[in-house]
Structures are given as structure tokens and as C-alpha cells.
Design a protein around this motif. Structure first.
Motif, PDB file in Angstrom:
ATOM      1  N   TRP A 102      28.643  44.246 -29.293  1.00  0.00           N
ATOM      2  CA  TRP A 102      29.601  44.689 -28.530  1.00  0.00           C
ATOM      3  C   TRP A 102      29.497  44.109 -27.024  1.00  0.00           C
ATOM      4  O   TRP A 102      30.468  43.857 -26.603  1.00  0.00           O
ATOM      5  CB  TRP A 102      29.422  46.011 -28.657  1.00  0.00           C
ATOM      6  CG  TRP A 102      28.392  46.566 -28.081  1.00  0.00           C
ATOM      7  CD1 TRP A 102      27.577  47.272 -28.629  1.00  0.00           C
ATOM      8  CD2 TRP A 102      28.184  46.961 -26.457  1.00  0.00           C
ATOM      9  NE1 TRP A 102      26.444  47.539 -27.534  1.00  0.00           N
ATOM     10  CE2 TRP A 102      27.051  47.674 -26.521  1.00  0.00           C
ATOM     11  CE3 TRP A 102      28.878  47.035 -25.401  1.00  0.00           C
ATOM     12  CZ2 TRP A 102      26.278  48.048 -25.148  1.00  0.00           C
ATOM     13  CZ3 TRP A 102      28.537  47.306 -24.126  1.00  0.00           C
ATOM     14  CH2 TRP A 102      27.287  48.114 -24.030  1.00  0.00           C
ATOM     15  N   GLN A 103      28.232  43.943 -26.654  1.00  0.00           N
ATOM     16  CA  GLN A 103      28.238  43.357 -25.249  1.00  0.00           C
ATOM     17  C   GLN A 103      28.804  41.906 -24.918  1.00  0.00           C
ATOM     18  O   GLN A 103      29.258  41.685 -24.051  1.00  0.00           O
ATOM     19  CB  GLN A 103      26.617  42.978 -25.103  1.00  0.00           C
ATOM     20  CG  GLN A 103      25.720  44.261 -25.194  1.00  0.00           C
ATOM     21  CD  GLN A 103      25.314  44.236 -26.671  1.00  0.00           C
ATOM     22  OE1 GLN A 103      25.643  43.901 -27.748  1.00  0.00           O
ATOM     23  NE2 GLN A 103      24.105  44.930 -26.571  1.00  0.00           N
TER      24      GLN A 103
ATOM     25  N   MET B 257      28.288  52.071 -32.586  1.00  0.00           N
ATOM     26  CA  MET B 257      28.381  50.858 -31.706  1.00  0.00           C
ATOM     27  C   MET B 257      28.740  49.674 -32.436  1.00  0.00           C
ATOM     28  O   MET B 257      28.002  49.411 -33.534  1.00  0.00           O
ATOM     29  CB  MET B 257      27.378  50.420 -30.626  1.00  0.00           C
ATOM     30  CG  MET B 257      26.835  51.765 -29.824  1.00  0.00           C
ATOM     31  SD  MET B 257      28.245  52.001 -28.501  1.00  0.00           S
ATOM     32  CE  MET B 257      27.798  50.568 -27.362  1.00  0.00           C
TER      33      MET B 257
ATOM     34  N   TYR C 256      28.659  53.287 -21.397  1.00  0.00           N
ATOM     35  CA  TYR C 256      27.211  53.091 -21.885  1.00  0.00           C
ATOM     36  C   TYR C 256      26.438  51.801 -21.133  1.00  0.00           C
ATOM     37  O   TYR C 256      25.586  51.956 -20.702  1.00  0.00           O
ATOM     38  CB  TYR C 256      27.146  52.726 -23.460  1.00  0.00           C
ATOM     39  CG  TYR C 256      26.002  52.641 -24.049  1.00  0.00           C
ATOM     40  CD1 TYR C 256      25.187  53.791 -24.284  1.00  0.00           C
ATOM     41  CD2 TYR C 256      25.187  51.281 -24.462  1.00  0.00           C
ATOM     42  CE1 TYR C 256      23.981  53.602 -24.885  1.00  0.00           C
ATOM     43  CE2 TYR C 256      24.092  51.320 -24.906  1.00  0.00           C
ATOM     44  CZ  TYR C 256      23.313  52.268 -25.281  1.00  0.00           C
ATOM     45  OH  TYR C 256      22.022  52.588 -25.961  1.00  0.00           O
TER      46      TYR C 256
ATOM     47  N   GLU D  55      34.349  53.695 -23.741  1.00  0.00           N
ATOM     48  CA  GLU D  55      32.912  54.329 -24.048  1.00  0.00           C
ATOM     49  C   GLU D  55      31.837  53.282 -24.067  1.00  0.00           C
ATOM     50  O   GLU D  55      30.629  53.558 -23.547  1.00  0.00           O
ATOM     51  CB  GLU D  55      32.678  54.923 -25.524  1.00  0.00           C
ATOM     52  CG  GLU D  55      33.924  56.079 -25.840  1.00  0.00           C
ATOM     53  CD  GLU D  55      35.130  56.023 -25.837  1.00  0.00           C
ATOM     54  OE1 GLU D  55      35.627  54.416 -25.961  1.00  0.00           O
ATOM     55  OE2 GLU D  55      35.929  56.709 -25.415  1.00  0.00           O
ATOM     56  N   GLU D  56      32.104  52.035 -24.366  1.00  0.00           N
ATOM     57  CA  GLU D  56      31.169  50.958 -24.486  1.00  0.00           C
ATOM     58  C   GLU D  56      30.908  50.338 -22.761  1.00  0.00           C
ATOM     59  O   GLU D  56      29.699  50.241 -22.377  1.00  0.00           O
ATOM     60  CB  GLU D  56      31.609  49.588 -24.932  1.00  0.00           C
ATOM     61  CG  GLU D  56      31.576  49.883 -26.547  1.00  0.00           C
ATOM     62  CD  GLU D  56      32.522  48.969 -27.470  1.00  0.00           C
ATOM     63  OE1 GLU D  56      32.098  48.708 -28.702  1.00  0.00           O
ATOM     64  OE2 GLU D  56      33.305  48.297 -26.616  1.00  0.00           O
TER      65      GLU D  56
ATOM     66  N   ILE E 124      24.807  57.760 -28.340  1.00  0.00           N
ATOM     67  CA  ILE E 124      25.309  57.035 -29.122  1.00  0.00           C
ATOM     68  C   ILE E 124      24.784  57.216 -30.600  1.00  0.00           C
ATOM     69  O   ILE E 124      23.671  57.108 -30.640  1.00  0.00           O
ATOM     70  CB  ILE E 124      25.294  55.355 -28.746  1.00  0.00           C
ATOM     71  CG1 ILE E 124      25.726  55.295 -27.353  1.00  0.00           C
ATOM     72  CG2 ILE E 124      25.770  54.483 -29.797  1.00  0.00           C
ATOM     73  CD1 ILE E 124      27.330  55.152 -27.163  1.00  0.00           C
TER      74      ILE E 124
ATOM     75  N   LEU F  77      36.265  45.556 -24.336  1.00  0.00           N
ATOM     76  CA  LEU F  77      35.163  46.742 -24.380  1.00  0.00           C
ATOM     77  C   LEU F  77      35.958  47.892 -24.380  1.00  0.00           C
ATOM     78  O   LEU F  77      36.928  48.152 -23.248  1.00  0.00           O
ATOM     79  CB  LEU F  77      34.182  46.570 -23.329  1.00  0.00           C
ATOM     80  CG  LEU F  77      33.347  45.398 -23.266  1.00  0.00           C
ATOM     81  CD1 LEU F  77      32.446  45.608 -21.955  1.00  0.00           C
ATOM     82  CD2 LEU F  77      32.506  45.170 -24.514  1.00  0.00           C
ATOM     83  N   SER F  78      35.664  48.965 -25.017  1.00  0.00           N
ATOM     84  CA  SER F  78      36.087  50.256 -24.939  1.00  0.00           C
ATOM     85  C   SER F  78      35.681  50.953 -23.685  1.00  0.00           C
ATOM     86  O   SER F  78      34.466  50.521 -23.121  1.00  0.00           O
ATOM     87  CB  SER F  78      35.882  51.166 -26.223  1.00  0.00           C
ATOM     88  OG  SER F  78      34.611  51.266 -26.177  1.00  0.00           O
TER      89      SER F  78
END
Length: 221
Positions: A179-180, A175, A192, A188-189, A170, A185-186
Motif C-alpha cells: 500500500w505504501q 492492509m 498509519y 486510514e493508510e 491494524i 492512499l486511504s
């Protein structure tokens, strides 16, 4: 806003088929109680072997609660779920799952160090107690009979057991803030977020498979 959508739509929207290393992991990300409960039931259906085990992790003090079994991962947006479904108590199937003494829960060291504490939903004040988690480093050190592994990083443990899972890279600023706790959520997220729980599960699976094979070979000899 997910509370305004039919559950049938949300089931489809909640599913991610993610390629991690050589494996495709069917991942459910949800902030709705009904989907979380049905997904826990699906995970339980995979636990038919003797001495079943589950990968577990928590991100950002309960924003995300993660479980991993075989090729399935469940990510419960716990704080959002408690708020959106106006829950005054932890859903019974979730409490029963975490309290099932026939299941071994395996997680990263940082989670195990806090395993006597409660993960608190900031929005509703509900407490989810996690106190039965085995540190994947301890498991690896114990089964490999290598005390030095007790303090190894997750990446070192992966290398020791011969598993190639690359930690998502990342770049700074890539980010989203907080985002959590986002409603969406994408991919990628999600990758991760699930890196540690996926790694813990794969390490445990490899160790237990190797130990079982070694025992069978010894008995056959």
C-alpha cells in the motif's frame, strides 16, 4: 496516472484533513514535484521561530517521505514522484530543505540509526541522503535528563511526556499489499503512515515548550 491530471485537481485530491487525537492535521500526499515543492515552501513559512524543528520519517525505503510542522504534514510519494516526473536529480528545494542547518530534524530511532545511509529510489536510482536527524528518544532523554529514555519505545516516550496519541490498530490482512507505493492512499493508510512522524513532532514540541517555560520561570525568579 496522476501525470495526466491538471495540477489544480491534484491539489484538491492531495489534501487530507485528519483528526489525530485532539488535533486536526492538514496533510498533503503527493507524487508530483510541483505540489511537493509548493508544500515544502508552505512548511518553511511555518518555521519563523528561533531554533525551528521539523518531524521527519521515511516509510519503505523512500516510498513515502514525511515531514511534520505544527498542524501540517507533507507526505511525498518519493519513488513515484521521481518516476512520474522523470526526474534525473533530486528537486533542489527538497535537497535544500534537508540540508538547511538552521532546522533540526527529529525522527524515530530506526531512521536515525540509518541516517548515514542513502534512501534510494528503486525506480530511478537517485539517492536522497538523510544524515542530520536527531533521535526523538535521545532528545527526550537529554531534555528530561533521564538516560533510560534513550532505549524507550515511541509509545513509552509519549507516555513519559504526557501525550495521548493512540497507535492505529491494524488487523491482520486489513492492509493492502504494498500500500505504501500505491497511487492512492486511504485516510486510514495515511494515518498509519504518519503515526511516527506526528508523534515525534508532538513529543519535541511538548519538550521544547516545557523547557522554554521552565527557563522563563527561572529567569523571572
Amino acid at each position: 496516472m496522476s501525470e495526466l491530471l491538471p495540477l489544480s485537481w491534484l491539489v484538491q485530491a492531495s489534501t487530507y484533513n485528519l483528526k489525530i487525537g485532539e488535533r486536526t492535521v492538514i496533510t498533503t500526499v503527493t507524487d508530483r514535484e510541483a505540489i511537493a515543492i509548493s508544500s515544502i515552501s508552505a512548511l518553511r513559512s511555518e518555521l519563523k521561530t528561533p531554533d525551528p524543528f521539523v518531524g521527519i520519517d521515511v516509510v519503505n525505503n523512500g516510498d513515502l517521505l514525511l515531514f511534520h510542522v505544527k498542524n501540517r504534514c507533507l507526505i511525498i510519494q518519493f519513488n513515484r514522484m521521481m518516476l512520474l516526473d522523470r526526474l534525473t536529480d533530486i528537486p533542489s528545494p527538497l535537497n535544500e530543505f534537508l540540508g538547511d542547518k538552521s532546522i533540526t530534524f527529529i525522527g524515530p530511532r530506526n531512521l536515525c540509526q540509518n541516517s548515514t545511509e542513502s534512501y534510494i529510489s528503486g525506480s530511478s536510482g537517485q539517492k536522497l541522503v538523510l544524515n542530520r536527524i536527531v533521535d526523538v528518544g535521545y532528545l527526550t532523554g537529554k531534555l528530561c535528563k533521564k538516560p533510560d529514555l534513550l532505549s524507550s519505545t515511541l509509545e513509552e516516550l509519549l507516555g513519559r511526556v504526557g501525550i495521548d496519541i493512540k497507535k492505529p490498530v491494524i488487523s491482520e490482512g486489513s492492509m493492502r499489499p504494498d500500500w505504501q507505493s500505491s497511487s492512492v492512499l486511504s485516510e486510514e493508510e495515511v494515518k498509519y503512515a504518519m503515526y511516527e512522524v506526528h508523534s515525534c513532532y508532538q513529543i519535541a514540541s511538548k519538550l521544547i515548550t516545557d523547557a522554554t517555560s521552565a527557563t522563563a520561570t527561572k529567569d523571572a525568579g
